[in-house]
Design a protein around this motif. Structure first.
Motif, PDB file in Angstrom:
ATOM      1  N   PHE A 146       0.832  -1.197   0.000  1.00 57.40           N
ATOM      2  CA  PHE A 146       0.000   0.000   0.000  1.00 57.40           C
ATOM      3  C   PHE A 146       0.871   1.254   0.000  1.00 57.40           C
ATOM      4  CE2 PHE A 146      -2.837   3.220   1.390  1.00 57.40           C
ATOM      5  CZ  PHE A 146      -4.095   2.802   1.019  1.00 57.40           C
ATOM      6  N   PHE A 193       3.896   1.562  -0.967  1.00 58.23           N
ATOM      7  CA  PHE A 193       4.622   1.682  -2.225  1.00 58.23           C
ATOM      8  C   PHE A 193       3.720   2.304  -3.296  1.00 58.23           C
ATOM      9  CE2 PHE A 193       5.913  -0.281  -6.307  1.00 58.23           C
ATOM     10  CZ  PHE A 193       7.156   0.330  -6.419  1.00 58.23           C
ATOM     11  N   VAL A 194       2.511   1.764  -3.408  1.00 57.67           N
ATOM     12  CA  VAL A 194       1.582   2.261  -4.421  1.00 57.67           C
ATOM     13  C   VAL A 194       1.328   3.751  -4.230  1.00 57.67           C
ATOM     14  CG1 VAL A 194      -0.820   2.189  -5.139  1.00 57.67           C
ATOM     15  CG2 VAL A 194       0.427   0.067  -4.840  1.00 57.67           C
ATOM     16  N   VAL A 195       1.071   4.131  -2.976  1.00 60.07           N
ATOM     17  CA  VAL A 195       0.733   5.533  -2.731  1.00 60.07           C
ATOM     18  C   VAL A 195       1.931   6.431  -2.988  1.00 60.07           C
ATOM     19  CG1 VAL A 195       0.111   7.167  -0.937  1.00 60.07           C
ATOM     20  CG2 VAL A 195      -1.109   5.005  -1.134  1.00 60.07           C
ATOM     21  N   MET A 246       4.405   5.901  -4.931  1.00 61.41           N
ATOM     22  CA  MET A 246       4.685   5.977  -6.360  1.00 61.41           C
ATOM     23  C   MET A 246       3.813   7.025  -7.033  1.00 61.41           C
ATOM     24  SD  MET A 246       7.108   4.239  -7.453  1.00 61.41           S
ATOM     25  CE  MET A 246       6.866   4.046  -9.214  1.00 61.41           C
TER      26      MET A 246
END
Lengths: 146, 510, 591
Positions: free
Chosen positions: A95, A97-99, A101
């Motif tokens: 989570f 990482f996604v945010v 990025m």
């Protein structure tokens, strides 16, 4: 009309009427545009320190879930998934990482709204009342006209 | 069955000389026409000549199909091996049938368009040139002699320049178009004759069958290869093989509409026939250099034609130019089919050749009808015609769908066969190009159909006015043929299979 | 029920009713039709015998089978019909004949394609879905929607053409059009059909038609569109390509890359479109695991179950955002926020949809995704590569939570208050959302009454016996799933507090459509400019040489004529020489 109902069903009729009034009250938006149900359902989100409360609630929940992992003997097909807190860690990292990025990607890929030259407006089948009030509401949504 | 009936009812002389009569009748009629005092009489005579040619072409086909070897050898004047041979097998017979059939239909519908396009005192001469062109094309398709082929090619080309130039009455640009065509056509003919010269030097004969027999012994002979190269390029020019096609859009756009229709349905087809004849009957795909030409030159050029010219067609504003570019793209399909160099591939190419003359014939005929009644050939001029001329335009739409390759039309069948042949050969990537090119066809045809049927007329003053009946009847014959051969393709497929087998010297495929 | 009725493909009923609805001017009659028809169709389907070709027809030597129900397509068809009913209720407030009719026809075409008994029938209805759905985008009535719909149509037709092409090969080589699964991509036609399906399933790099068109369609249209096309492709893959390893990787990539786009995307309907892509990725991946081994029935069950629940919760999410769009006129996160004050019910339903798609235990996503995850994990025990896939799917699960579970409800209904005070969604919208939310919860519950709850859905799966043996509600599953989700939510709260969560900004996000919308369009514009320069030049010369005597000169030597002549004298001969040289060179080199 309801006043002239036969006396035998008067009580139930009145009950129905009262219930209907209550439902109607609960579903009629107030003049400020606040729906009465919002207080019942989501009033709690309006607390001042809701951020801190949620933070601590979820922090405690997370810790509890990881601790519970110690107690449960899992039988995973994939070996390393058995390690304590693996799912939690993976979920947290994924989570985050996604945010995170989102920052570089947003800078890389985001363009002006009329980049393709057809920013468009709302589709034709939005609330007709909305369309009527649009000139007045124009100040409310400056981006829409950009 | 109709063939048998014709064969049994035909007189003896007709059967004996059918192959030659196809060519000779229009050739003799042409000077007679030139003397005709009235245009109407000339037209009538031309009609008779093309009808007779068609009759003899059908007879020839019947004879070829009923002869055991499938070959008619006709030595003119019975000068065996010295003179000129007419040699007709299933391949020639098919081409003869297409050419003469289309010429007949073209002549039928021609009358009103000639009246509109050609000055009255020149009509007889105009039709004379047309008959000469037709005779030349038939001659190319019937002869078995390499030099004679050149002669017929020149007969047809020279008269074509005249025909194209006649468009100058409507649009002066026809003159430069004819002039360009003249330069290129001469270039093509010289290349061809240079190639034939090289081969004559090597083999000592001009007869195609003789040449084919001698060539295997000359493997590795450079002059044979140079001759081959010149012939391929020369015929490629005539067949509008990409990128040697640039004469075609102008020639098609500015010539009289009847000429456009006739040329689009026949001229490039005959050149392609000659190419097939040279590539497969005289030379042989077993030669390593020829195989390489197929793989590295013809196939890429065919694909380039399919894709690039389809794109060009999408961007055209003039309908005739759009269809002209589409024609080049369709030639690309045929070249691609040929370049597979298998019986199935050649057969697919031939089938597309057949179907293409049906659809382009119909399209240009409808276009001629529009020119006649509405003047104007840009896409905008077509707007709203679906309401003013429903019959003309629905035939146009049918042919257009066939051009795209919509199922249940002839165009679909030939693309399908081409796809099978490519797949059998392992060139599945080329199938993707075929699909992509058809996809582009959806756009250029779709744009037109959208304008025709869904847009308001550009000029609201026009009211309902169809093309004359004499245009509508042959137009609908072609349009219905497009549908019929899309449902039951056994006749053209049989022709194409036999033709391919004849070209490759195989036993009939069926 | 009479035999002829049960032999009738329920999809046809929908198509016919849809076509009729286009011509019915009386609104109430049309409304009754749009609601009754799916109900009748569901009844018809429920009473139909499985595994029989109900309606066959021989055309051109091809045996066509129009209606064939079996365990695989039953659940897809049922989901489509339910979605169609929900859509009809959701659309009740509108009065748009074309939209009502096309929505029914589109659903009907999808159902008919699902129950097709041969490839040709599949193709026919495949195309009808493409054509009928375009109208739903067009109904938005904006310029952007018009162009998007044209791009959409082009892609869909391309898929259809490829499919037809592939079918032609199959017919040519096998002489049969039966619905047999391919065994390898090297089989004739297999690759082409694979690509055709892949376009409709919005495979990575073939996906952009979806994000391009769905968010631009009308409020009602987006809800309808979300249900059918991609899931039909999923069904087609399950039918023809089960157990293809390619699908595992394609599916895994497909679950991951939309996640990143969804984070930065501002248009919430576009976020949902990316999320749709990600969900289809799970199904595709499951189909790929399909026949490979231990996971076989589990994985195909997973794909089918996922498709079913996905159709409903995705519709629910699109409905809730659609309601917001309907009332506020925008679906952009940067312009929304705080709407729970005026649309609390919509907010509740949206959250239920979000919880379902994030696969919280006791919501429908959980029982479907568990099947897939277990199947992949089972494969992973034997094959290390599958562990990577499994980790990718797990990663994507956290991603789903981010964009659909949190971002959608948070930015629409909570977060920064936009100050928009609107009315709650119309009653019919609330009703449709309520029904969808009910299904999301009802299907996700443990089977307190045997046969209900999740077991009802498991009983409809392609392999019901294996499905019955599977237990989604074990302590393991619930614990691990809760760990994953709760810690991910915690990450959200943490990042938000640390101000590390990127704010929603207006703007468009580039995707592969940039290639054709910007680069391709730019090239087109360039050609157009050149063209339009030539045109005026001609006109300018023509006006200057106005004298009649010069008219012929202009016709002969106008720039266009000159241009082509210049190209000619130089180009044509040059080209001839080039080709001659090429032919000579090639023959010289190869002899």
């Amino acid at each position: 009309m309801t006043d002239e109902t036969p006396t035998g069903r008067d009580t139930s009729g009145r009950f129905v009427k009262r219930a209907a009034t209550a439902v109607s009250a609960m579903s009629r938006t107030s003049d400020e545009g606040i729906h009465p149900m919002s207080k019942v359902l989501f009033g709690w989100t309006e607390r001042k320190n809701i951020g801190a409360i949620l933070f601590w609630v979820f922090a405690v929940l997370s810790v509890l879930l990881v601790l519970a992992d110690l107690a449960v003997d899992r039988h995973e097909k994939i070996g390393f998934a058995n390690s304590v807190g693996f799912y939690g860690l993976w979920g947290f990292l994924s989570f985050a990482f996604v945010v995170l990025m989102g920052w570089p990607l947003g800078r890389l890929l985001r363009r002006d709204e009329d980049y393709y030259g057809d920013a468009g407006g709302p589709p034709a089948d939005v609330d007709p009342d909305l369309v009527d009030t649009r000139p007045g509401a124009a100040s409310g949504k400056p981006e829409g006209d950009a | 069955m109709i063939l048998e009936l014709l064969l049994t009812s035909a007189p003896d002389w007709a059967i004996r000389h059918a192959a030659v009569l196809v060519v000779v009748v229009p050739l003799i009629m042409a000077p007679i026409l030139a003397l005709s005092p009235s245009g109407r009489l000339a037209w009538f005579l031309a009609l008779l000549a093309t009808a007779a040619s068609t009759y003899f072409a059908i007879l020839t086909l019947g004879i070829v199909q009923s002869t055991p070897g499938g070959i008619i050898e006709y030595w003119i004047g019975n000068w065996y091996l010295i003179g000129i041979e007419f040699r007709v097998d299933a391949l020639n017979a098919m081409i003869l049938l297409i050419v003469s059939g289309m010429a007949f239909l073209a002549t039928v519908f021609a009358w009103p368009t000639i009246l509109a396009d050609v000055e009255k005192q020149k009509i007889s001469l105009f039709l004379c040139a047309f008959l000469l062109c037709f005779a030349g094309l038939c001659g190319v398709a019937a002869t078995g002699d390499a030099f004679n082929l050149f002669v017929f090619l020149e007969i047809s080309s020279l008269s074509t320049y005249v025909l194209v130039a006649m468009g100058a009455r409507n649009d002066r640009r026809a003159l430069p178009a004819a002039f360009d065509y003249l330069i290129v056509g001469t270039l093509a003919a010289s290349f061809y004759i240079i190639g034939v010269g090289f081969l004559y030097a090597a083999t000592g004969t001009l007869n195609m069958a003789e040449m084919a027999a001698q060539l295997p012994a000359l493997a590795g002979n450079r002059s044979v290869q140079v001759g081959f190269a010149f012939i391929v390029v020369g015929l490629g020019l005539k067949a509008a093989m990409w990128p040697l096609h640039q004469w075609l859009p102008n020639a098609y756009s500015y010539s009289p509409s009847f000429v456009t229709m006739f040329l689009a349905a026949t001229a490039t087809k005959v050149a392609l026939y000659a190419l097939i004849r040279w590539l497969f009957t005289i030379f042989n795909p077993d030669y390593s250099f020829e195989q390489a030409i197929f793989t590295w030159v013809l196939a890429p050029l065919g694909i380039a034609a399919m894709v690039i010219c389809s794109f060009q067609a999408v961007f055209q504003t003039d309908v005739r130019r759009m269809l002209a570019y589409s024609s080049v793209a369709q030639v690309g399909y045929m070249i691609l089919g040929i370049s597979i160099a298998t019986a199935a591939g050649v057969s697919a190419g031939l089938l597309h050749l057949f179907n293409h003359s049906l659809m382009k014939g119909a399209l240009f005929m409808a276009l001629a009808g529009v020119c006649l009644t509405y003047k104007g050939t840009t896409v905008r001029d077509f707007a709203g015609l679906g309401r003013s001329a429903p019959f003309t335009m629905s035939a146009f739409a049918i042919a257009g769908l066939s051009l795209i390759g919509v199922p249940l039309t002839a165009g679909f069948m030939s693309k399908l066969q081409l796809g099978y042949a490519l797949f059998d050969h392992g060139w599945w990537w080329a199938v993707l190009f075929v699909v992509f090119s058809s996809f582009l066809a959806v756009f250029y045809v779709g744009r037109l159909l959208q304008a025709i049927f869904f847009e308001a007329p550009a000029n609201p003053g026009r009211h309902r006015k169809e093309a004359p009946l004499i245009v509508l009847v042959p137009l609908w014959i072609l349009a219905l043929a497009n549908i019929y051969f899309g449902i039951d393709a056994s006749f053209p497929v049989g022709l194409a299979n036999d033709g391919a087998a004849a070209a490759l010297g195989l036993e009939a495929l069926q | 029920m009479p035999a002829f009725l049960t032999d009738l493909n329920p999809g046809w009923l929908l198509i016919l009713a849809g076509l009729a609805a286009i011509f019915i001017k009386i609104r109430s009659v049309r409304q009754v039709i749009t609601i009754i028809t799916p109900v009748v169709a569901i009844l018809l389907l429920a009473t139909t015998q499985h595994g029989v070709d109900h309606l066959t027809y021989n055309a051109l030597g091809i045996e066509l089978s129009f209606y064939r129900v079996d365990s695989l397509n039953f659940i897809f068809g049922l989901a489509f019909l339910i979605a169609s009913l929900l859509n009809a209720i959701y659309a009740l407030h509108t009065d748009n004949r074309l939209q009502d009719g096309m929505a029914l026809a589109y659903a009907g075409a999808a159902v008919s394609a699902t129950f097709a008994g041969d490839l040709m029938t599949l193709f026919i209805f495949w195309e009808i879905t493409a054509i009928s759905s375009v109208f739903l985008i067009l109904q938005a009535g904006t310029r952007a929607a018009y162009f998007a719909s044209m791009r959409y149509l082009a892609v869909q037709i391309l898929s259809g053409v490829l499919l037809l092409d592939g079918i032609a090969y199959v017919w040519h080589y096998n002489g049969s059009l039966s619905l047999e699964a391919f065994t390898s991509l090297d089989q004739p036609g297999a690759l082409i059909i694979f690509i055709a399906f892949g376009i409709k399933a919005a495979f990575p790099f073939l996906h952009n038609w979806l994000q391009d068109s769905y968010p631009k369609s009308s409020v009602v249209g987006a809800v309808i569109l979300s249900a059918f096309t991609t899931k039909l492709a999923v069904y087609a893959f399950a039918r023809f390509f089960p157990g293809f390893n390619e699908l595992i990787w394609i599916g895994a990539v497909m679950t991951i890359f939309p996640v990143f786009f969804a984070v930065i995307e501002n248009d919430l309907r576009r976020v949902l479109a990316y999320s749709l892509n990600n969900q289809v990725g799970f199904m595709i991946c499951a189909i790929g695991v399909g026949v490979a081994g231990v996971g076989n029935p589990l994985a195909l069950n997973g794909a089918a179950a996922h498709a079913f629940v996905h159709i409903i919760y995705k519709a629910l999410l699109f409905m809730s955002i659609g309601a917001v769009l309907y009332r506020t006129g925008t679906a952009k996160a940067s312009e929304l926020g705080g709407l729970y004050r005026s649309m609390p019910w919509t907010a509740v339903f949206c959250i239920i949809g979000g919880l379902s798609i994030s696969a919280f235990p006791f919501f429908s996503g959980f029982i479907a995704k568990s099947l897939t995850m277990s199947a992949v994990a089972a494969e992973g025990a034997a094959n290390p590569a599958m562990i990577v896939v499994w980790l990718m799917l797990l990663f994507a699960s956290a991603g789903v939570l981010e964009h659909s579970g949190i971002k959608i409800p948070y930015f629409a209904f909570f977060g920064h208050d936009s100050g928009k005070r609107v009315k709650e969604a119309p009653f019919n919208m609330l009703l449709a959302m309520g029904m969808a939310a009910f299904l999301c919860i009802a299907v996700g519950l443990p089977a307190l009454v045997p046969g209900l709850g999740y077991q009802w859905l498991y009983g409809l799966l392609p392999y019901p016996i294996e499905a019955a043996a599977y237990q989604p509600f074990t302590l393991d599953h619930i614990l691990t799933q809760m760990q994953l989700l709760i810690l991910a939510v915690f990450a959200f709260i943490l990042l938000k507090r640390l101000m590390l969560y990127p704010a929603e900004k207006p703007g468009v996000i580039l995707d592969t459509d940039w290639l054709y919308r910007k680069v391709g369009y730019g090239a087109f514009r360039w050609v157009d400019t050149v063209w339009s320069k030539i045109g005026p030049a001609t006109a300018a010369i023509a006006t200057r040489l106005a004298s009649r005597a010069y008219d012929n000169m202009v016709a002969t030597f106008s720039p266009r004529g000159m241009l082509s002549r210049n190209v000619f004298s130089g180009g044509m001969t040059l080209w001839t020489a080039v080709i001659l040289g090429l032919v000579l060179l090639v023959s010289y080199l190869t002899s």
